[in-house]
Design a protein around this motif. Structure first.
Motif, PDB file in Angstrom:
ATOM      1  N   ARG A 131      -1.865  -0.939  14.059  1.00 36.62           N
ATOM      2  CA  ARG A 131      -2.115  -1.377  12.671  1.00 36.62           C
ATOM      3  C   ARG A 131      -0.841  -1.348  11.841  1.00 36.62           C
ATOM      4  N   GLU A 172       2.991  -7.673   4.547  1.00 39.97           N
ATOM      5  CA  GLU A 172       2.483  -6.322   4.323  1.00 39.97           C
ATOM      6  C   GLU A 172       3.584  -5.288   4.526  1.00 39.97           C
ATOM      7  N   ILE A 179       4.069  -0.908   3.923  1.00 43.46           N
ATOM      8  CA  ILE A 179       3.310   0.309   3.659  1.00 43.46           C
ATOM      9  C   ILE A 179       4.261   1.481   3.443  1.00 43.46           C
ATOM     10  N   THR A 226       0.849  -1.188   0.000  1.00 41.59           N
ATOM     11  CA  THR A 226       0.000   0.000   0.000  1.00 41.59           C
ATOM     12  C   THR A 226       0.884   1.238   0.000  1.00 41.59           C
ATOM     13  N   LEU A 239      -5.860   2.169   4.318  1.00 42.51           N
ATOM     14  CA  LEU A 239      -5.603   0.821   4.841  1.00 42.51           C
ATOM     15  C   LEU A 239      -6.889   0.031   5.033  1.00 42.51           C
ATOM     16  N   CYS A 264       6.013   0.043   8.018  1.00 42.85           N
ATOM     17  CA  CYS A 264       5.908   1.158   7.076  1.00 42.85           C
ATOM     18  C   CYS A 264       7.231   1.903   6.944  1.00 42.85           C
TER      19      CYS A 264
END
Length: 758
Positions: free
Chosen positions: A164, A192, A194, A115, A145, A221
């Motif tokens: 998160r 995942e 980010i 993302t 998200l 992230c």
């Protein structure tokens, strides 16, 4: 494919059951083969070759060798697991935003992140917007998200967001299970990651308050921070690596100029002049592009004149801006092709604070300022405005908007007049905005823009020969008894949504007889100031988000064409509004306390073209109630022969007139008939009709039948319709049909009619 004639009989009215049965058997057999292959999963040589990623480019991004090396360095830093925070810095107008958007594009191509989130944080210019800005970052991140906050306060949301954005801790049992059941490649694909880009940082953002973990090894992230100031990124924000975006090299600048203008710039006579013009741009992309677009297809003489003017342009010292940027942008403004375009450009500069500019609000101000004085309809005025905006975009003085509507302070504003996504809002580069305000502050324009008005504002500095004043403040300071501005045409006073002013002096407008546009946002008026009646030339009045009491004096504003009270707490429209016979646009959206509209007020506004009443007045009187003290009834709207746009909710199907409800010339509408608690925030189509409740008689009424012929989106909720009721040509323009909870519905239209739908 099988021939359609073999698939049906009776000319297509009845399916061929034998053919369908045979095809069903074939499909079943092939499905079993596929299931067997999936079960075996024996592909020693693989099932396909990976296609190399295409070198896609973000729209508007120009590839240069010097920038490509910087871009590659940033990409390497993003791949480095030890680097969590990256800075990108450089002077305004260098193309930092374009570069980081290209970074996001390439990172997506190479599957570096699952993302990517891009957030404009230009609000950091305002030291008092921290709380609001942090909430915006939290909300935008959550939306991207796909999760919703449970808490309402800032700190709770920060904790939720932090959880998160961290790796989920797994038990040893879960890890062993994954090793056994999940192939390594599959695990990597599902991991995942980010990317968060914060663009246009003017001061430190407390990332811990936002809930973005940047020091924690468990974070999933990475951050890219963009600012003009390298120290702000390194020292204040803690960026581990910073990349400086520098001026374009001479060859790159020439390539950009030629790419914008074309091969004609290589001509023997033009080339040496173009090189000198290019030198005046100082290797700044924003200056090169604006000059190039203005000089495209011009003669050598025009180029020579441009060079002379750029040489003689006096440099102006503006913080964060190269003096050559001002010279180039000022020249581009001077060479816009009409006074109308120039005036609109300056207006945009005064409207732009820290976000996009709403086209809807721009229209209302432009009408008030006589931009379209020779145009006799709003539809034509809208077309003219869109044309002028396109001219400014073609000159790179305006940008495509990034927000739905722009101007986030205008909650509840209608979305019907500008349905096209490209025309809902426009953007303005902050350097262009600064130049616009400098130009506008000088004669003959005399614009004055004050952002963040202090409590001890010296109003004598405002009182002068100004024609345009725009004041934006966190909390409105005490105003003087009067502002002596005899030439003032445009006055905006806007406070944040949480602030309000108890009183405005009655004499404030006494020396503003030339005023045409008055916009007061978030104010408190127990009674409108008595000197308002002296504004005989007022054409646009905006009282959005105001606390409104006695408004009888508004009837004296005979030239008023636009009246907006979006989100105000007005409870009753004054009977004096019947005198506003020049009114063309009335916006009552989100006036949730509005309970009384005396009969004959609406029908008196016979020049009205736009009426907005979403989440507003709903106490319509029944047609048979005829006494003069009753509320307005819907049949009054049929007297508005110029009405072209309406947004309205009618709570009871019984209130719908049996005859026509509107004149037949509506070009855009959003009409909700029935008990709807929630209405859509935006519309996919410009002609929307939602019906809820009622029986077959509702669809048989003339007014509804005529609406159906032009409706593009139709939603039917809980209607009892038996069939054979809707004429064949009733759905000529229908694009979207939604039917919900219509349990008694048997037939809506015949199959032959459905085939003719667009």
């Amino acid at each position: 494919m099988r021939d359609d004639q073999n698939m049906s009989c009776l000319n297509g009215w009845c399916p061929n059951l034998i053919s369908h049965y045979q095809l069903g058997r074939e499909a079943y057999k092939k499905a079993q083969v596929i299931v067997g292959i999936q079960t075996a999963r024996n592909f020693p040589d693989g099932i396909s070759y990976t296609v190399p990623p295409r070198s896609a480019t973000f729209k508007g991004y120009e590839c240069f060798q010097s920038r490509d090396s910087t871009l590659n360095d940033i990409m390497d830093a993003l791949r480095d697991d030890k680097t969590k925070m990256i800075g990108v810095c450089g002077m305004g107008g260098m193309g930092k935003t374009m570069l980081v958007k290209q970074v996001a594009q390439q990172a997506k191509q190479h599957n570096l992140f699952t993302t990517d989130i891009f957030i404009d944080v230009s609000w950091t210019r305002d030291s008092k917007k921290d709380e609001e800005g942090i909430a915006k970052i939290q909300q935008k991140t959550a939306e991207m998200l796909g999760f919703q906050f449970k808490g309402k306060d800032e700190s709770t949301r920060a904790d939720e967001l932090k959880q998160r954005l961290q790796k989920k801790k797994e038990s040893e049992k879960d890890k062993e299970s994954k090793k056994e059941n999940q192939p390594e490649k599959e695990k990597e694909q599902k991991k995942e990651k980010i990317l968060i880009i914060l663009d246009d940082i003017w001061k430190e953002i407390n990332l811990e308050k936002v809930g973005i973990p940047f020091k924690d090894d468990q974070t999933i992230c990475k951050l890219v921070l963009v600012s003009r100031d390298e120290n702000r990124l390194r020292k204040d924000m803690g960026a581990q690596k910073c990349f400086q975006i520098k001026h374009l090299q001479r060859e790159e600048a020439w390539h950009l100029l030629k790419n914008t203008i074309g091969d004609s710039v290589e001509g023997d006579q033009l080339r040496p002049i173009a090189i000198e013009v290019l030198d005046k741009c100082g290797g700044l992309p924003i200056a090169i592009v604006t000059i190039a677009k203005a000089l495209k297809d011009e003669t050598v003489v025009v180029w020579k004149n441009a060079l002379d003017e750029l040489r003689s342009c006096a440099p102006i010292n503006i913080e964060g801006m190269d003096e050559k940027v001002y010279s180039c942008l000022k020249w581009s403004y001077n060479h816009l092709n009409s006074d109308e375009v120039k005036s609109l450009f300056l207006l945009c500069g005064c409207m732009s604070y820290y976000g996009d500019i709403s086209m809807d609000q721009m229209l209302r101000y432009a009408i008030g300022l006589d931009f379209f004085d020779d145009i006799n309809s709003l539809e034509r005025a809208i077309n003219k405005l869109v044309t002028l905006v396109k001219t400014l975009k073609a000159s790179s003085l305006l940008l495509d908007g990034t927000e739905d509507d722009g101007d986030s302070s205008r909650v509840g504003a209608s979305r019907l007049l500008f349905m096209d996504g490209d025309h809902k809002s426009v953007g303005m580069h902050d350097l262009v905005r600064d130049v616009a305000r400098i130009i506008a502050s000088k004669d003959p324009h005399r614009f004055k823009v004050v952002v963040d008005v202090p409590f001890d504002q010296d109003w004598t500095k405002i009182e002068d020969e100004s024609k345009f004043i725009s004041l934006y403040c966190k909390a409105v300071p005490e105003l003087p008894p009067k502002l002596v501005c005899p030439k003032l045409q445009f006055f905006i006073l806007q406070s944040d949504s949480g602030a309000s002013l108890n009183t405005i002096p009655n004499t404030l407008f006494e020396v503003m007889s030339q005023l045409k546009v008055l916009a007061l946002f978030g104010m408190h008026f127990p009674t409108l100031p008595s000197t308002l009646q002296s504004l005989a030339n007022l054409r646009t009045l905006c009282l959005d988000r105001c606390k409104l009491g006695d408004m009888a004096i508004i009837g004296e504003l005979k030239k008023l064409q636009v009246l907006s009270m979006v989100g105000s707490d007005i409870q009753q429209l004054p009977k004096e509004m019947m005198q506003l016979t020049n009114l063309r646009l009335l916006d009552l959206n989100y006036c949730k306390e509005l309970k009384v509209i005396p009969r004959d007020i609406l029908s008196s506004l016979f020049r009205l073209e736009c009426l907005f009443m979403k989440y507003s007045f709903s106490k319509w009187a029944a047609e048979e109630v005829c006494d003069g003290d009753s509320n307005a009834c819907l049949s009054e709207l049929n007297n508005l022969h110029h009405l072209r746009t309406i947004e309205v909710k009618i709570p009871n199907t019984e209130l719908v007139p049996k005859e026509d409800m509107f004149d037949h010339n509506l070009t855009s509408y959003a009409i909700f008939i029935g008990s709807f608690d929630l209405l859509p925030k935006k519309y996919e189509e410009s002609r929307t009709l939602h019906l809820r409740g009622g029986d077959e008689s509702l669809l048989s009424r003339d007014g509804i039948r005529k609406l159906l012929r032009t409706t593009e989106e139709l939603q039917l909720w809980g209607l009892e319709v038996c069939g054979g009721l809707i004429p064949v040509r009733s759905f000529d323009n229908l694009k979207t049909l939604v039917v919900r909870e219509c349990h008694g519905l048997k037939i809506l239209f015949l199959l032959s009619m459905g085939r003719d739908l667009p």
